[in-house]
Design a protein around this motif. Structure first.
Motif, PDB file in Angstrom:
ATOM      1  N   LEU A  36       0.795  -1.228   0.000  1.00 26.37           N
ATOM      2  CA  LEU A  36       0.000   0.000   0.000  1.00 26.37           C
ATOM      3  C   LEU A  36       0.829   1.281   0.000  1.00 26.37           C
ATOM      4  N   ALA A  37       2.121   1.168  -0.253  1.00 25.81           N
ATOM      5  CA  ALA A  37       2.973   2.357  -0.317  1.00 25.81           C
ATOM      6  C   ALA A  37       2.843   3.068  -1.664  1.00 25.81           C
ATOM      7  N   ILE A 135      -9.706   0.349   2.657  1.00 27.60           N
ATOM      8  CA  ILE A 135     -10.558   0.411   1.464  1.00 27.60           C
ATOM      9  C   ILE A 135     -10.079  -0.524   0.360  1.00 27.60           C
ATOM     10  N   ARG A 136      -9.054  -1.278   0.617  1.00 32.65           N
ATOM     11  CA  ARG A 136      -8.477  -2.177  -0.388  1.00 32.65           C
ATOM     12  C   ARG A 136      -9.282  -3.473  -0.458  1.00 32.65           C
ATOM     13  N   ASP A 137      -9.432  -3.998  -1.676  1.00 31.96           N
ATOM     14  CA  ASP A 137     -10.136  -5.271  -1.854  1.00 31.96           C
ATOM     15  C   ASP A 137      -9.407  -6.404  -1.144  1.00 31.96           C
TER      16      ASP A 137
END
Length: 172
Positions: A36-37, A135-137
């Protein structure tokens, strides 16, 4: 020059005053950073058009969960990378690459084929990573992120031909 600096720190058998002829022929981009960076976003915006060897994509193709052994994933990634390397085709190696030993293996493999290895280290504030994770799948358990932070080795400027640090979306 950059090639001499990389070779000096990689091989350590050069006199500090040497200046080597740069025989590298093409670029390879090795991504590094926590989940997620922004590695995927950076690739799509800055390295669009280059083939990508993505460990996450290979893991998904093979149906291997993140908590399962990743040996087969890494082996397949190396085979795909070697195909690009043999053809002298620039490409992106996309993985977290948080451990120095793992980055060195990738950089050495690419350099052995005449590639200029460009390490792209991305960093985001911890709060932003957690926000994106919500919010990531395919979210990453927070305890896994925390373990990765505690185990990671900061990328050093001598690990690759060029090392770029991108913090919070800005390049240094």
């Amino acid at each position: 020059n950059e090639y001499t600096r990389f070779s000096y720190f990689e091989k350590r058998d050069l006199w500090y005053g040497d200046r080597l002829y740069d025989a590298s022929e093409f670029d390879v981009y090795v991504m590094a950073g926590l989940p997620l960076a922004g590695k995927d976003t950076y690739i799509s915006e800055e390295l669009a058009g280059f083939p990508v060897v993505s460990l996450d994509d290979i893991r998904a193709e093979m149906g291997i969960r993140p908590d399962e052994p990743s040996g087969p994933v890494a082996a397949e990634a190396r085979e795909r990378a070697k195909a690009y390397l043999r053809a002298k085709t620039p490409f992106v190696w996309n993985a977290t690459n948080l451990i120095l030993d793992n980055r060195q293996k990738v950089c050495r493999m690419c350099a052995a084929y005449g590639a200029r290895v460009n390490l792209k280290y991305l960093e985001m504030p911890y709060a932003e990573i957690l926000k994106r994770n919500m919010i990531r799948d395919r979210s990453v358990p927070v305890d896994v992120i925390n373990r990765m932070i505690h185990k990671m080795d900061m990328a050093e400027c001598v690990e690759a031909y060029r090392t770029n640090y991108l913090a919070g979306g800005t390049q240094r």
